[in-house]
Scaffold this motif. Structure first.
Motif, PDB file in Angstrom:
ATOM      1  N   LEU A 167      -7.278   5.190   6.847  1.00 44.14           N
ATOM      2  CA  LEU A 167      -6.086   4.698   6.076  1.00 44.14           C
ATOM      3  C   LEU A 167      -5.455   3.557   7.421  1.00 44.14           C
ATOM      4  CD1 LEU A 167      -5.541   3.054   3.578  1.00 44.14           C
ATOM      5  CD2 LEU A 167      -3.782   4.745   3.358  1.00 44.14           C
ATOM      6  N   TRP A 179      -5.097   1.990  -2.506  1.00 42.37           N
ATOM      7  CA  TRP A 179      -5.740   3.298  -1.411  1.00 42.37           C
ATOM      8  C   TRP A 179      -5.053   3.759  -1.156  1.00 42.37           C
ATOM      9  CZ3 TRP A 179      -6.697  -1.287   2.187  1.00 42.37           C
ATOM     10  CH2 TRP A 179      -7.475  -2.792   1.523  1.00 42.37           C
ATOM     11  N   GLY A 201     -11.489  -4.659   2.023  1.00 34.31           N
ATOM     12  CA  GLY A 201     -10.586  -4.714   1.623  1.00 34.31           C
ATOM     13  C   GLY A 201      -9.931  -4.967   3.232  1.00 34.31           C
ATOM     14  N   LEU A 202     -10.197  -4.949   4.071  1.00 31.19           N
ATOM     15  CA  LEU A 202      -9.849  -5.098   5.469  1.00 31.19           C
ATOM     16  C   LEU A 202      -9.881  -6.739   5.404  1.00 31.19           C
ATOM     17  CD1 LEU A 202     -11.529  -3.354   8.279  1.00 31.19           C
ATOM     18  CD2 LEU A 202      -9.065  -3.099   7.637  1.00 31.19           C
ATOM     19  N   ILE A 235       1.569  -1.028  -0.026  1.00 27.68           N
ATOM     20  CA  ILE A 235       0.247   0.006   0.081  1.00 27.68           C
ATOM     21  C   ILE A 235       0.933   1.282   0.127  1.00 27.68           C
ATOM     22  CG2 ILE A 235      -1.968   0.889   1.251  1.00 27.68           C
ATOM     23  CD1 ILE A 235      -2.592  -0.796   2.405  1.00 27.68           C
ATOM     24  N   TYR A 285      -9.312   8.345  -2.834  1.00 29.13           N
ATOM     25  CA  TYR A 285     -10.258   9.190  -1.438  1.00 29.13           C
ATOM     26  C   TYR A 285     -10.691  10.716  -2.454  1.00 29.13           C
ATOM     27  CZ  TYR A 285     -11.904  11.791   1.650  1.00 29.13           C
ATOM     28  OH  TYR A 285     -12.825  12.852   2.640  1.00 29.13           O
ATOM     29  N   ARG A 328     -13.522   7.075  -0.773  1.00 28.28           N
ATOM     30  CA  ARG A 328     -13.089   6.981   0.861  1.00 28.28           C
ATOM     31  C   ARG A 328     -11.944   6.135   0.697  1.00 28.28           C
ATOM     32  NH1 ARG A 328     -17.461   1.856   0.612  1.00 28.28           N
ATOM     33  NH2 ARG A 328     -16.921   1.178   3.003  1.00 28.28           N
ATOM     34  N   TYR A 329     -11.181   5.519   1.729  1.00 29.70           N
ATOM     35  CA  TYR A 329      -9.450   5.538   0.959  1.00 29.70           C
ATOM     36  C   TYR A 329      -9.624   3.902   0.852  1.00 29.70           C
ATOM     37  CZ  TYR A 329      -6.858   9.720   2.249  1.00 29.70           C
ATOM     38  OH  TYR A 329      -6.775  10.785   2.178  1.00 29.70           O
ATOM     39  N   ILE A 330     -10.594   2.392   1.728  1.00 31.70           N
ATOM     40  CA  ILE A 330     -10.464   1.796   1.495  1.00 31.70           C
ATOM     41  C   ILE A 330     -11.676   1.380   1.345  1.00 31.70           C
ATOM     42  CG2 ILE A 330     -10.304  -0.664   3.225  1.00 31.70           C
ATOM     43  CD1 ILE A 330      -9.097   1.091   5.442  1.00 31.70           C
ATOM     44  N   LEU A 360      -6.773   0.818   8.984  1.00 33.05           N
ATOM     45  CA  LEU A 360      -6.416  -0.592   9.225  1.00 33.05           C
ATOM     46  C   LEU A 360      -5.484  -1.223  10.622  1.00 33.05           C
ATOM     47  CD1 LEU A 360      -3.805   0.408   5.849  1.00 33.05           C
ATOM     48  CD2 LEU A 360      -6.357  -1.266   5.947  1.00 33.05           C
ATOM     49  N   PHE A 380      -1.963  -2.392  -3.416  1.00 32.95           N
ATOM     50  CA  PHE A 380      -3.803  -1.488  -3.379  1.00 32.95           C
ATOM     51  C   PHE A 380      -3.055  -0.503  -3.802  1.00 32.95           C
ATOM     52  CE2 PHE A 380      -2.960  -5.297  -1.610  1.00 32.95           C
ATOM     53  CZ  PHE A 380      -4.586  -5.974  -1.381  1.00 32.95           C
TER      54      PHE A 380
END
Length: 385
Positions: A96, A51, A67-68, A15, A56, A61-63, A100, A49
């Motif tokens: 972000l 992100w 995504g998680l 990332i 955004y 959105r960032y994720i 995480l 990724f």
């Protein structure tokens, strides 16, 4: 070389993020791939990724959704930076990095600090005796001052109120303290300093102190003391040799670790590991220097912090020989004077990366993963956790 069925393959989620993040993560991947190819004892598979703040601004959105869960399929996360001039910092950070760290239970943030060979630290006392600065700072990473509790009411009115509530739980403190004592126990000096501010923060940090004392009873071989965070800043500057392993709250360690990096030469060399010690989730590894938009595209960003971070990631993946070898190569290069401007040199990002890759060929090539005795082994012993 094609991957062998007899050696491990580690899947790494990359990332790169914002600012110089893509630049330094790219160099980190280059060095890691070179090391894996030369050693031939493991393979690395990187998936990228996108992100970032650009993501955004495009999608809000960032994720992305899911995504998680996607990240949980990986062995580790290699993270660049987050933050952009046209996105408020609290939005980028909470959307972000903290989005995480908290759900993936990266409760132990680990930041080793020492003076690498060839780097002259700013203080004369440390420059004369670089061995005096050899620390591991352990930061509580999921609650405390960054728990995210609070809010604003009557916005824009003269009587507007904003609250930011620090949350300290016995469970959160206990697991972090136990990790800190275990880390200290594994190091040569077996010393731990618990940083606090319980004279002023009479609830959360009194609990912090009490839990430290309770956990400390389980480690009679660890010598530990307690110090107020303001006094700790002067101790780090004036008496670095009295410190070894340091544990502090989310906010306090965030600040102290930047001071530590500067005392060692530059924030550009400093690594971070965001660990889930239970290994239920993939841990995340990042240099601490941030997005540094003033350096974007200039080719001057210091990649050493990313390389050291890569070594810590390999160590967490239990590739000790590779981690040891990479640190040996990094220090051989800095000792030769190949350094970026923040360290008083004139080398660019690409030159430092090229020199480290060439050093990997020289030091690690043909040795079956074995590294010569010396600073590399010392780095392993001093930074082991």
């Amino acid at each position: 070389m094609s991957p062998s069925s007899t050696r491990p393959v580690y899947r790494i989620a990359s990332i790169p993020g914002d600012g110089i993040g893509p630049e330094v993560i790219s160099t980190g991947i280059t060095v890691l791939k070179k090391l894996a190819a030369v050693l031939g004892t493991f393979d690395l598979q990187f998936d990228h990724f996108d992100w970032s703040s650009d993501y955004y601004k495009k999608y809000g959105r960032y994720i992305p959704e899911g995504g998680l869960e996607e990240l949980k399929k990986y062995n580790a996360i290699f993270f660049g930076a987050v933050g952009a001039p046209d996105v408020p910092d609290h939005i980028s950070l909470w959307s972000l990095r903290l989005a995480l760290v908290q759900p993936l239970q990266h409760y132990a943030n680990v930041r080793p600090t020492r003076v690498l060979r060839g780097i002259t630290p700013p203080l004369t006392s440390t420059a004369t005796n670089p061995q005096n600065l050899d620390w591991v700072i352990i930061r509580e990473n999921t609650e405390g001052e960054y728990a995210g509790q609070g809010g604003r009411t009557h916005v824009g009115q003269p009587w507007e109120v904003a609250t930011e509530v620090a949350i300290f739980t016995r469970h959160g403190i206990e697991r972090l303290m136990r990790f800190a004592f275990e880390t200290a126990q594994k190091r040569k000096r077996k010393k731990l300093c618990v940083v606090t501010k319980s004279n002023a923060q009479r609830s959360g940090l009194v609990l912090w102190d009490e839990v430290a004392k309770i956990v400390g009873r389980e480690f009679p071989d660890v010598e530990w003391d307690k110090m107020l965070v303001d006094a700790m800043t002067t101790r780090m500057v004036l008496h670095p040799e009295t410190l070894d392993t340091i544990v502090a709250t989310n906010l306090h360690a965030d600040i102290l670790s930047d001071l530590a990096a500067s005392l060692a030469g530059s924030i550009g060399i400093a690594p971070t590991s965001n660990l889930d010690p239970t290994r239920a989730n993939p841990s995340m590894f990042e240099p601490i220097h941030g997005s540094a938009f003033d350096l974007v595209g200039k080719g001057t960003a210091n990649p050493v912090g990313t390389f050291w971070t890569a070594a810590e990631m390999l160590r967490w993946l239990e590739e000790e020989t590779a981690a040891d070898g990479l640190m040996e190569c990094i220090e051989n290069v800095t000792e030769r004077g190949v350094r970026t401007a923040d360290l008083g040199g004139n080398a660019g990002t690409e030159e430092v990366t090229r020199e480290v890759c060439e050093e990997i060929e020289r030091v690690c090539g043909g040795k079956g993963g074995r590294v010569a005795d010396g600073s590399g082994r010392e780095a392993l012993e001093s930074g082991e956790y």
